[in-house]
Design a protein around this motif. Structure first.
Motif, PDB file in Angstrom:
ATOM      1  N   ARG A 189       0.825  -1.208   0.000  1.00  0.00           N
ATOM      2  CA  ARG A 189       0.000   0.000   0.000  1.00  0.00           C
ATOM      3  C   ARG A 189       0.860   1.260   0.000  1.00  0.00           C
ATOM      4  N   LEU A 190       2.045   1.171   0.574  1.00  0.00           N
ATOM      5  CA  LEU A 190       2.959   2.316   0.610  1.00  0.00           C
ATOM      6  C   LEU A 190       3.777   2.442  -0.668  1.00  0.00           C
ATOM      7  N   GLY A 191       3.577   1.483  -1.585  1.00  0.00           N
ATOM      8  CA  GLY A 191       4.227   1.592  -2.889  1.00  0.00           C
ATOM      9  C   GLY A 191       5.529   0.838  -3.029  1.00  0.00           C
ATOM     10  N   PHE A 192       5.844  -0.050  -2.089  1.00  0.00           N
ATOM     11  CA  PHE A 192       7.098  -0.804  -2.156  1.00  0.00           C
ATOM     12  C   PHE A 192       6.863  -2.196  -2.745  1.00  0.00           C
ATOM     13  N   SER A 193       7.700  -2.558  -3.710  1.00  0.00           N
ATOM     14  CA  SER A 193       7.626  -3.902  -4.290  1.00  0.00           C
ATOM     15  C   SER A 193       8.724  -4.811  -3.762  1.00  0.00           C
ATOM     16  N   ASP A 194       9.803  -4.238  -3.259  1.00  0.00           N
ATOM     17  CA  ASP A 194      10.846  -5.032  -2.593  1.00  0.00           C
ATOM     18  C   ASP A 194      11.442  -4.213  -1.465  1.00  0.00           C
ATOM     19  N   TYR A 195      11.900  -4.906  -0.417  1.00  0.00           N
ATOM     20  CA  TYR A 195      12.298  -4.218   0.807  1.00  0.00           C
ATOM     21  C   TYR A 195      13.080  -5.159   1.711  1.00  0.00           C
ATOM     22  N   TYR A 196      13.701  -4.573   2.715  1.00  0.00           N
ATOM     23  CA  TYR A 196      14.453  -5.314   3.723  1.00  0.00           C
ATOM     24  C   TYR A 196      13.617  -5.402   5.001  1.00  0.00           C
ATOM     25  N   LEU A 197      13.917  -6.414   5.804  1.00  0.00           N
ATOM     26  CA  LEU A 197      13.164  -6.649   7.037  1.00  0.00           C
ATOM     27  C   LEU A 197      14.117  -6.879   8.202  1.00  0.00           C
ATOM     28  N   GLN A 198      13.703  -6.410   9.372  1.00  0.00           N
ATOM     29  CA  GLN A 198      14.427  -6.712  10.616  1.00  0.00           C
ATOM     30  C   GLN A 198      13.416  -6.991  11.704  1.00  0.00           C
ATOM     31  N   GLY A 199      13.668  -8.043  12.501  1.00  0.00           N
ATOM     32  CA  GLY A 199      12.735  -8.372  13.573  1.00  0.00           C
ATOM     33  C   GLY A 199      13.412  -9.009  14.760  1.00  0.00           C
ATOM     34  N   GLY A 200      12.821  -8.778  15.928  1.00  0.00           N
ATOM     35  CA  GLY A 200      13.262  -9.423  17.155  1.00  0.00           C
ATOM     36  C   GLY A 200      12.059  -9.939  17.908  1.00  0.00           C
ATOM     37  N   ASP A 201      12.245 -11.009  18.695  1.00  0.00           N
ATOM     38  CA  ASP A 201      11.158 -11.611  19.457  1.00  0.00           C
ATOM     39  C   ASP A 201      10.043 -12.014  18.473  1.00  0.00           C
ATOM     40  N   TRP A 202       8.779 -11.666  18.754  1.00  0.00           N
ATOM     41  CA  TRP A 202       7.720 -11.991  17.797  1.00  0.00           C
ATOM     42  C   TRP A 202       8.024 -11.399  16.428  1.00  0.00           C
ATOM     43  N   GLY A 203       8.671 -10.247  16.429  1.00  0.00           N
ATOM     44  CA  GLY A 203       9.012  -9.616  15.154  1.00  0.00           C
ATOM     45  C   GLY A 203       9.921 -10.477  14.301  1.00  0.00           C
ATOM     46  N   SER A 204      10.767 -11.283  14.934  1.00  0.00           N
ATOM     47  CA  SER A 204      11.649 -12.158  14.153  1.00  0.00           C
ATOM     48  C   SER A 204      10.852 -13.246  13.447  1.00  0.00           C
ATOM     49  N   ILE A 205       9.813 -13.755  14.108  1.00  0.00           N
ATOM     50  CA  ILE A 205       8.989 -14.790  13.481  1.00  0.00           C
ATOM     51  C   ILE A 205       8.112 -14.182  12.397  1.00  0.00           C
ATOM     52  N   ILE A 206       7.553 -12.996  12.666  1.00  0.00           N
ATOM     53  CA  ILE A 206       6.719 -12.325  11.673  1.00  0.00           C
ATOM     54  C   ILE A 206       7.524 -12.027  10.407  1.00  0.00           C
ATOM     55  N   THR A 207       8.715 -11.453  10.561  1.00  0.00           N
ATOM     56  CA  THR A 207       9.520 -11.105   9.382  1.00  0.00           C
ATOM     57  C   THR A 207      10.022 -12.362   8.672  1.00  0.00           C
ATOM     58  N   THR A 208      10.317 -13.414   9.426  1.00  0.00           N
ATOM     59  CA  THR A 208      10.685 -14.683   8.795  1.00  0.00           C
ATOM     60  C   THR A 208       9.520 -15.215   7.969  1.00  0.00           C
ATOM     61  N   ASN A 209       8.306 -15.151   8.529  1.00  0.00           N
ATOM     62  CA  ASN A 209       7.121 -15.565   7.775  1.00  0.00           C
ATOM     63  C   ASN A 209       6.939 -14.717   6.516  1.00  0.00           C
TER      64      ASN A 209
END
Length: 451
Positions: free
Chosen positions: A230-250
């Protein structure tokens, strides 16, 4: 022959007790070898991606069309809200701690009184709100939920590459934990800067809580992909910790073509079976044989042994997980009604998860790494939004079924991935195991070339 001679020399350097332990471990070598072969065959059969699917978490039935507008948001408060907080703090009933217990029984109430006194008399919530509103914040409705996020663009600099990066928090954190790193990422004078998006997980802080059962990390991953689209990005990088690590891995498992790189500061190691058992049995004595580094050995075994460090310690420190994974609403009633109870419940985690040795200190070592204002700002995000119960429910939604049967547990990660393993992590994952979990035999460079 040279390998055999090395093994003989290694065995001769051990005392009789260690030799006996190694003989027991050695009996599993043949089985371990076979299982290792099986493991690599199994790796090749892993699913390449997770289906994206769809969902609706809003109240009532899903409408025919959804409002996709993105609108500005600012944190606000009122004198009535602050006075209600003070009234509740003033009515707190404390229990005296046992002698010489530090944080071993939880948050020490002697030190808690000091924290609460600062909260009541020195902490300025309106000032902290001004800090929270320093960065542009927005909301947009996705799958029936108003999702809150911070969006910081770097200032224009000629010739500078700008990469989109999403940072995802966990529990009991919030987007506020990223505030100190945002200037380093977005206001860089180097040839590279990041355009950063920090969403609040639905049910946490300023994001609306799901109204229906089943909102897990897979649903959050899909919602955050939709946010980036929705923000207009087709590719991007991710960083996560704790639940965020599982969410970004998913997220990487769902749409690897969109995820150019993944960075985690927590890894849930999915390797199980006799191969892992073999590594544990023999790794302390012949680490090179199972791919352990010296640092792996130090962190896995230490001076107390593997079972104490990786089993009994984890059992002692995960009572909250069992409560939140089974009956979150019961325990949540108390901490949602008492600001002091909420502070004790959350801040004890900031103490213990920073360093287990903090349990021996009366102040939990909290002010060695954090300021009280920063800690209380995170508490206030939970308190003013009334989101502690919905944040606790996230455990229930993710643990209500056998996690071994979840599709993401049988799906590899096929994007460049990096892992930060800090010295006092609650749980250490060896470098070799982390590479295998991410479908790779070697560490990835960050950022990868080509973007």
């Amino acid at each position: 022959m040279q390998t055999i001679e090395v093994l003989k020399q290694a065995l001769s350097s051990l005392d009789p007790t260690q030799q006996q332990q190694l003989l027991v471990a050695g009996s599993a070598v043949a089985v371990g070898g076979l299982l290792t072969c099986y493991y690599w065959v199994y790796q090749g059969t892993k699913t390449k991606r997770i289906p994206i699917g769809d969902g609706w978490w809003g109240a009532g039935e899903k409408p025919q069309s959804e409002d996709e507008k993105v609108f500005p948001f600012q944190v606000q408060t009122s004198d009535e809200e602050i006075q209600d907080l003070y009234d509740r703090i003033d009515r707190t009933r404390y229990t005296e701690p046992l002698e010489d217990t530090g944080f071993q029984y939880g948050f020490n109430s002697t030190y808690l009184k000091k924290v609460v006194s600062h909260w009541r008399h020195q902490f300025n919530w309106k000032k902290q709100i001004a800090i929270l509103n320093k960065y542009p914040q927005f909301k947009t409705n996705i799958e029936g939920l108003d999702v809150h996020f911070i969006h910081v663009r770097p200032p224009h600099r000629e010739g500078q590459r700008v990469l989109p990066l999403m940072l995802v928090h966990g529990w009991p954190g919030s987007v506020y934990e990223f505030y100190r790193i945002l200037p380093l990422l977005t206001n860089s004078l180097d040839s590279l800067a990041f355009e950063v998006i920090c969403p609040s997980i639905p049910g946490y802080g300023f994001s609306e809580a799901p109204h229906k059962q089943g909102f897990d990390t897979l649903a959050a991953a899909r919602v955050f992909h939709k946010l980036m689209e929705r923000l207009g990005f087709s590719d991007y990088y991710l960083q996560g910790g704790d639940w965020g690590s599982i969410i970004t891995t998913n997220m990487a498992q769902m749409k690897p073509e969109c995820v150019k790189g993944l960075h985690l500061n927590m890894l849930t190691n999915k390797l199980r079976g006799f191969g892992v058992l073999f590594s544990i049995l023999i790794g302390r004595y012949l680490p090179w044989l199972v791919g352990f580094t010296r640092e792996d050995v130090r962190r896995l075994f230490g001076s107390v042994g593997f079972m104490e460090r990786n089993f009994y310690e984890i059992i002692r420190e995960t009572g909250y997980l069992h409560i939140q994974g089974t009956k979150p609403d019961s325990a949540g009633c108390g901490v949602n009604d008492s600001p002091v109870g909420l502070a004790a419940y959350i801040l004890e985690k900031f103490s213990t998860w920073t360093d287990f040795n903090n349990r021996d200190l009366e102040d939990g070592g909290l002010e060695r790494k954090f300021t009280l204002d920063d800690l209380l700002t995170n508490i206030m995000i939970y308190w003013t939004t009334g989101s502690i119960v919905s944040s606790m429910r996230f455990y229930k939604e993710n643990l209500k079924t056998n996690i071994d049967n979840r599709l993401d547990n049988h799906t590899g990660v096929y994007v460049p991935t990096g892992l930060a393993a800090f010295p006092n992590e609650v749980r250490h994952v060896p470098h070799r195991s982390s590479a295998r979990s991410c479908g790779s035999s070697k560490a990835a460079k960050w950022p990868p070339r080509g973007m």
